[in-house]
Write an enzyme that holds these catalytic residues in place. Sequence first.
Site, short mmCIF file in Angstrom:
data_model
loop_
_atom_site.label_atom_id
_atom_site.label_comp_id
_atom_site.label_asym_id
_atom_site.label_seq_id
_atom_site.Cartn_x
_atom_site.Cartn_y
_atom_site.Cartn_z
N LYS A 163 0.84 -1.21 0.00
CA LYS A 163 0.00 0.00 0.00
C LYS A 163 0.86 1.24 0.00
O LYS A 163 2.04 1.21 0.34
CB LYS A 163 -0.92 0.03 1.23
CG LYS A 163 -0.24 0.05 2.61
CD LYS A 163 0.18 1.41 3.15
CE LYS A 163 0.77 1.31 4.55
NZ LYS A 163 1.52 2.49 4.98
N ASP B 94 -3.05 -1.76 10.07
CA ASP B 94 -3.33 -1.66 8.63
C ASP B 94 -4.06 -2.90 8.08
O ASP B 94 -4.44 -2.90 6.91
CB ASP B 94 -2.01 -1.50 7.84
CG ASP B 94 -1.32 -0.17 8.12
OD1 ASP B 94 -1.98 0.73 8.68
OD2 ASP B 94 -0.13 -0.05 7.80
O1 C5P Z 1 -0.66 -1.63 14.64
P1 C5P Z 1 0.77 -1.66 14.24
O2 C5P Z 1 1.51 -2.79 14.87
O3 C5P Z 1 0.99 -1.59 12.77
O4 C5P Z 1 1.40 -0.33 14.82
C1 C5P Z 1 2.80 -0.16 14.94
C2 C5P Z 1 3.04 1.02 15.86
O5 C5P Z 1 2.67 2.23 15.18
C3 C5P Z 1 2.23 1.01 17.13
O6 C5P Z 1 2.93 0.35 18.13
C4 C5P Z 1 2.07 2.48 17.44
O7 C5P Z 1 3.24 2.96 18.07
C5 C5P Z 1 2.03 3.13 16.07
N1 C5P Z 1 0.69 3.42 15.57
C6 C5P Z 1 -0.06 4.44 16.14
N2 C5P Z 1 -1.30 4.73 15.67
C7 C5P Z 1 -1.82 4.05 14.63
C8 C5P Z 1 -1.07 3.02 14.02
C9 C5P Z 1 0.18 2.72 14.51
O8 C5P Z 1 0.39 5.08 17.10
N3 C5P Z 1 -3.01 4.36 14.15
#
Ligand code: C5P
Length: 335
Positions: free
Chosen positions: A19, A157
Amino acid sequence: MTEGPGAHARPVLRVAPAKLNLTLAVVGRRADGFHDLHSVFVPLGLADRLSLAPTGAGGGEPVDSLHVAGLDSGPNDDNLVLRAIAGARALVGVGPGRPLTPPLAARLEKRIPVAAGLGGGSSDAAAAFDGALEAWDALSEVDSDALRRAAAQVGSDVPFFLAGGPALVEGRGERVTPLRGVHGHPGILLVTPRVALRTPDVFAVFDSTRGAGDGSVRMSSAHLAQELGNGLSATDLVARAGVLASANDLLPAAIMLEPRLVPIRRALTRALGRPIGLSGSGPTLWTLYPSATEAEHAAAVVQAAVVDGAVPTIGEGPPAIIATSIRTGPEGAAT
Ligand code: C5P
């Protein structure tokens, strides 16, 4: 005669696209530590391939396996594919009348650069959720809201990739509104410097410096979402490249963590004569073209510029340079 374990199970193959965030506004910080976003996501032609083959149930706990070919994606224990298969199995549950969920042998062909802001791990996870349920013939057994919730647990995501197609993504990532997208197939050039930029670190720097975007990216994002909701031509999308290249609230934080992104971005602007954006929390830099052919030509230009030193090599070797295109969604405005 009773049927054996996994009697209806079958192998499946899934394409897991990368993406790009055409816009990424950070709207605020949430109580759970994540951030509320307003972001226009588009899927790309660049994709991993995931195959899942039932291996027949042995006794005891099912043991799924994963083999990764292609790019190095780190230890298997951290791979979201195995977590997604386990999450899918938990959704199906056990009991009389429930489909059987024999162990799956997963094979992942990794083509999307890892930890690059291109969503590869999340896309693989979405493919694994959906693919595992199909392999077990259990898609109709699972409530779609429960599936979306389980997917969101695995990664912010993942719900976007489960939905498929261009979308406005809000909340932590769980609110996905499909958009009609783009007429035609705009080309995208991706340049991924080989530097480590961890998403949590980029959000942490964002928090310590600003805490919320200034609102201008949010406005650009809302505007683009509206336009893509109606369907936009590739030419009109490219005409907005200048605005989109700076419509990422995480760009200043990514640059603070990795200042060498500045000279490479500047060198790309000089070599290509086009605005350069950052996807997600980086480090992938991107630029838009009216067609994939033009993006391929630009890839050759950047390749030559890397060789002659006009585009600096930062981190562990030359950047990955990939020409691809935006995929219009299942309900895309054009094919
Ligand atoms: O959900 P994911 O593991 O992809 O997120 C990785 C990191 O990105 C999270 O630990 C967080 O620190 C940050 N994040 C966030 N807000 C979001 C998506 C991700 O703060 N909407």
